[in-house]
Every structure is written in C-alpha cells, then in structure tokens.
Design a protein around this motif. Structure first.
Motif, PDB file in Angstrom:
ATOM      1  N   TYR A 284      39.513  47.320  46.510  1.00 41.23           N
ATOM      2  CA  TYR A 284      39.412  48.782  46.489  1.00 41.23           C
ATOM      3  C   TYR A 284      40.518  49.391  45.632  1.00 41.23           C
ATOM      4  CZ  TYR A 284      39.938  53.563  48.171  1.00 41.23           C
ATOM      5  OH  TYR A 284      40.091  54.915  48.241  1.00 41.23           O
TER       6      TYR A 284
ATOM      7  N   ALA B  41      39.991  48.623  41.910  1.00 41.81           N
ATOM      8  CA  ALA B  41      38.861  49.322  41.304  1.00 41.81           C
ATOM      9  C   ALA B  41      39.118  50.810  41.141  1.00 41.81           C
ATOM     10  CB  ALA B  41      37.603  49.097  42.144  1.00 41.81           C
ATOM     11  N   PHE B  42      39.767  51.420  42.138  1.00 43.58           N
ATOM     12  CA  PHE B  42      39.839  52.883  42.099  1.00 43.58           C
ATOM     13  C   PHE B  42      41.230  53.451  41.910  1.00 43.58           C
ATOM     14  CE2 PHE B  42      35.914  51.710  44.124  1.00 43.58           C
ATOM     15  CZ  PHE B  42      35.017  52.431  43.350  1.00 43.58           C
TER      16      PHE B  42
ATOM     17  N   ALA C 167      40.623  48.717  34.763  1.00 42.76           N
ATOM     18  CA  ALA C 167      40.284  48.548  36.171  1.00 42.76           C
ATOM     19  C   ALA C 167      38.900  47.941  36.370  1.00 42.76           C
ATOM     20  CB  ALA C 167      40.363  49.885  36.900  1.00 42.76           C
TER      21      ALA C 167
ATOM     22  N   SER D 188      38.706  44.471  38.320  1.00 39.36           N
ATOM     23  CA  SER D 188      38.191  44.487  39.683  1.00 39.36           C
ATOM     24  C   SER D 188      36.843  43.796  39.762  1.00 39.36           C
ATOM     25  CB  SER D 188      38.106  45.914  40.211  1.00 39.36           C
ATOM     26  OG  SER D 188      37.242  46.665  39.418  1.00 39.36           O
TER      27      SER D 188
END
Lengths: 298, 285
Positions: free
Chosen positions: B243, B246-247, B253, B257
C-alpha cells in the motif's frame, strides 16, 4: 527415562481394565464441570471486549477517563447522538448500506445465472470455466488494486460508489458460484425438464423454476457476501476521495482522528458500525454455522 | 455471461495488468520504457525497500507461525471440550465465533481502545488487581507489538478452526473411539493415535486458510499501528508495504509496487498450492 514414561501408562491401563472404581463417576462429573468452566472462561474472553465497548458507549467521556472500567452511572445516549450527527456516522452508514446491498444483489444474481449454466448446460470448456471461477477463491484480489485504480480513473469511477459496487460484486463471485454450484449438484433436474417439455423458454425457466429452488443457497451466498462487503476497508481507502461518500470503515479512520480523546463517542461509533452485522447474524445464525462448516471443511 | 464479464474485468484483468506494469519503468503515471526484471532488481537493492521487504516478510512469517500455534491449538482444545460436553454446544459455538464477523479494522480499533496505555480498561484492570508492573503501552513497545497483534488476530479468528475441528471430530466413527477405549488406551494415547491422524484433513484446510489469511493481513495492522506498521515498523507486513509503495511511493511507484505485488502473489499462491499438495498426501484414508 523409559521407566518414567512407562509408569503412568501401566497405571492408566490397570485402571481401565479393572471394573470401574467408585471414584470414576465423580471424576467424570468433575471433568465435565472443569470443561464447562473453561468454556465459560473463553466465552468471557470472546465476548468481554465487545461488552466493554457496549458499556463504554453508554458512559459519559469524563467518567471513562476517570475510571476506564465501570458501569454507566445513568442511562445516557448522548454519545450516540453525537456520533450519529456531529461525527457524520449517519452519512457513512447510509453509504455502506447502499453499496453493500447493491453489490450483494448484483453478485448473487449474476452468480446464480453462472452457477446454473455451469451445472446444467452441457458445453465445451465447461470444466475449464468452472475452474476459472473457482480459482478466484485462492487469488489475493487486492494485489490487483493498482491496475484497478488506473482503470477506474480512465472510466471515471474514482470516488464513485458505483465503482465500489461493481468491484465488490466481482470479488464475491467465486465464493457465490462455489456455494450455489455445490447446492445445484444435490438438486434433481426433473422439474426443469418437465418445464422444458411444457414449452418454457430458458429465461422463464430460470426465474420461475430454478431461482425458487436455489433459495437456501442464495441465502448462504447473501449472508457470506454481506459481512465482508460491509467490513471492507482497503478498496474505499484507495478509491474514495470525498468524505460524503465514505463507507463505515474509512469513515471510522477519519472519525478516530477527529474524536481521538472522546472515548464515549468512539465506543458509540463502533457499536453503530456493528449493528447491521448483529442483525444479519441474528437473522441467519443457522445458515452461518451451516455455511461455515460446509464451505470450509469441503 | 454477466458474471464472467464482471469477474474477468475486475479481478483477473487487473492481476495480469499488474504483471505487465511491473515490467516497465514509470515516471508518475507515464510509461518510460521497458525494463524487464529491472523493477524486481530495484526493489531488492534500493533503500528503504531493500530493508523493508525482508523485515515485512519476516513479520508475516512470525505472524503465521504464532497464529498457527496459538489460534489453532486453542481452537482444537475448544472443539475437543465441546465434543466431550455437548451441553450448550450451539451457544458456545456462536459466542466463540462472534468476533469472526467483525471487520478486522473495527477489531483493531476496539483493541486499540482497550489496550491504550492510560485510559484503557486492560491496564486499568491490571492495576486494580495490584499487577501495576504488568501494565504497559501494549502497542507502543516494539518487542510487544507483534505478539499483541498475533493475540488480537487469534481472538478474532478462533471460531474458524474451532468449527472445522468440531465438524471433523463429529465425523470420526464412534466405533473407533470405543475400540480404543476397549483396548485400554488412555485418553491422551487415544487422542494422538486415533483422533489426530483422522483430523489431518482438517489440519490441512486450516493451515492453508491460516496461511492465506496471515499473508493478506492489512486492516488489523492499519488500525493498530497506522500505515507505518506500529512502533519502529515492528508490525510492518507485506500488505502495508505494498500500500505504501503504491500510493505514497516515488516516481516509479507503479513499476515497483507492481513488481512487489507479483512477488506477493507468487508467494501466496505458490505456497498455498504446495501446502495443499503436501498435506493432502499425508492424509489417512
């Protein structure tokens, strides 16, 4: 070492072979009582924390801060009104309810059609298609989140409740298909054949013959789809932006930030979040236990 | 077939796409060239991911081992007790599996309130019975955080193994147990040589389910320790790491990710398949 281990074994052997001594009855009674005691003790462990939350939600915050454990001094629902109105739990609650109900309905209806086709129609690749659906039971779907995020962005589904409904319906399909197919296997196909001979076309047949027969399986699928959807946190955390669209779980993270010091209100919010689950549980305990044992022990 | 379309579009396609994304270098949301396994190399060599991946994986493994040991032993014990004292079985089964229904996030919040250092009922109760020395910031100490996480998780899921073991115990033919008693086997002996082998299929199912659950964990840790995984990352797990990458990750990213997602996917899917195979072979028929 060996003698040490052998001693108790021979002793117990002797006990079992000789006619039951007078103490046996009392001992088994004692054992039953001991068993009951352990069971009640674990029941307290399982249920106690929930009880603490419930009691806490009825106590004024100042009282909780003074003494974290204790009974409410008076019957007071102000924590609930504060959580419901000021902390906008009501908005989250309605969002969750709409998203959950819509996705469960969608998931169960498409799964019913798929399961029916997979278990009754004979076509090429049927086994493969069934395996394809069931493989979803083992796939950690959340790892596909990033592509879902970009796909939603291009489809305009970010920050949309419709997007969530579609996503939840899709992720519930493997389990629902699994349950309904298992149920269909135990149903004789004669009613359908009779209807077919009477000239009913496939759509009619499905709606008026198959769906009513499937009802128990549909109930299990509904119950098992409801709780995880109501509870899900990951998708709305990533896919929703505006607070007025939050579902209960994401709403709670915000709520816990805002009301960090207000224990009473936090407890009340948690209780509100649990109410629909309690209702579903009360309505469907039998299906849940049956479904758990059937679904999990295969 | 609407089910096929929904399922394919939102579940299968994203996973395939994630694999595809993982093969490219990204600049924000723009593809910046094919790099093959470059992202996979990068997540193992670049700081901080280089250190975070083994740490998170280690926590997941410990979490799995601890959960297996605690949750399933207690679950089996409760199932055996219920098997022997059928009085009130339904009620106890319901009570024990109640936490099962609650969202892991809510379970996390409930326990974070109960365990909080100053105003938490747990510490209050400990102080009230004179165990002041035992009261501590349960979730604030790096050494304690992971064990507490395991216990909270076991509290929630214990109903699962209990019900599965219960169903398996109910399926053991009565004659076998009677025959064992007749031959003078002690209760312990009868358990290990008669019941336990017959429970192996249940053990298999539970191991696989526990494994999948433990490596998918996210919500509970998020509620107990925030997105960084608690004090000093003591509870950081692969789900949280994915998480964050990714964010909240850098410009690449998406690539990194996605590569991480693929690794986690292969790990979970591969190990659970292998576990299932291995355990199935050991079953007694």
């Amino acid at each position: 070492m060996d003698t040490l281990r052998a001693a108790p074994r021979t002793a117990s052997k002797a006990r079992a072979e000789s006619p039951p001594p007078r103490g046996t009855r009392q001992r088994s009674l004692l054992r039953t009582a001991g068993g009951q005691l352990i069971l009640w003790a674990y029941a307290a462990v399982a249920f106690g924390p929930l009880l603490l939350v419930l009691i806490g939600s009825l106590r004024p915050n100042a009282e909780i801060l003074r003494a974290p454990v204790g009974m409410p001094s008076s019957f007071d629902l102000s924590n609930y009104t504060r959580a419901w109105q000021t902390a906008s739990i009501s908005t989250y609650f309605v969002n969750s309810l709409v998203v959950t109900c819509a996705s469960v309905a969608l998931c169960v209806s498409v799964s019913a059609m798929a399961a029916y086709a997979l278990s009754r129609w004979k076509f090429r690749g049927r086994a493969l298609l069934a395996a394809f659906f069931l493989s979803g039971l083992m796939i950690p779907a959340k790892l596909g989140l990033l592509p879902v995020f970009y796909m939603f962005q291009s489809m305009g589904l970010i920050d949309s409740r419709i997007g969530l409904v579609l996503l939840y319906a899709a992720s519930g399909i493997p389990f629902s298909v699994f349950v309904i197919m298992g149920f269909m296997r135990g149903l004789p196909g004669e009613l359908e054949e009779a209807a077919r001979i009477d000239g009913a076309h496939e759509g009619r047949l499905f709606v008026s013959i198959v769906l009513p027969l499937m009802r128990p399986a549909l109930a299990v699928a509904t119950v098992f789809q409801f709780a995880p959807t109501w509870n899900d946190f990951f998708y709305p955390l990533v896919l929703l932006r505006s607070g007025d669209k939050y579902t209960i779980p994401v709403g709670l993270t915000r709520f816990f930030g805002e009301f960090a010091a207000d224990r009473g209100t936090l407890f009340a919010g948690l209780v509100i979040a649990l109410v629909p689950l309690a209702v579903v549980f009360a309505l469907a305990t039998k299906q849940i236990v049956a479904g758990l044992t059937a679904g999990m022990s295969r | 077939m609407p089910a096929f379309a929904l399922y394919g579009l939102f579940l299968v396609v994203p996973l395939v796409t994630a694999f595809y994304y993982g093969l490219f270098q990204w600049d924000g949301t723009r593809q910046a060239g094919f790099v093959g396994i470059g992202n996979y190399q990068e997540i193992f060599t670049r700081y901080p991911l280089r250190d975070e991946i083994p740490a998170a994986l280690g926590h997941n493994v410990l979490f799995f081992v601890g959960t297996m040991a605690i949750q399933n032993t207690i679950g089996l014990g409760l199932a055996l007790l219920l098997h022997r004292n059928p009085r009130g079985k339904r009620l106890f089964q319901t009570l024990f599996s109640l936490p099962y229904l609650i969202s892991p996030l809510i379970v996390g919040y409930i326990w974070s309130l109960l365990l909080s250092p100053t105003f938490g009922p747990i510490n209050f109760a400990l102080r009230a019975v004179g165990l002041d020395a035992w009261a501590r910031p349960w979730l604030g100490e790096p050494d304690l955080a992971l064990p507490v996480l395991i216990l909270v998780n076991a509290w929630q899921w214990i109903g699962g193994p209990m019900l599965i073991f219960g169903a398996a115990l109910g399926g053991i033919p009565q004659e076998l147990e009677e025959a064992a008693a007749m031959d003078g086997a002690s209760a312990t002996r009868a358990f290990w040589s008669i019941r336990f082998p017959l429970l192996m299929p249940a053990v298999g199912v539970i191991t696989v389910l526990t494994f999948i659950g433990c490596f998918n964990i996210f919500d509970l840790v998020y509620a107990l320790g925030g997105s960084d995984g608690g004090p000093g990352g003591a509870m950081d797990v692969l789900g949280l790491l994915y998480y964050r990458t990714a964010f909240q990750g850098g410009s690449n990213a998406i690539g990194e990710s996605s590569a991480l997602a693929m690794l986690i996917f292969v790990l979970i899917f591969g190990v659970s398949l292998a576990l299932e195979r291995a355990l199935r072979r050991r079953e007694v028929h």
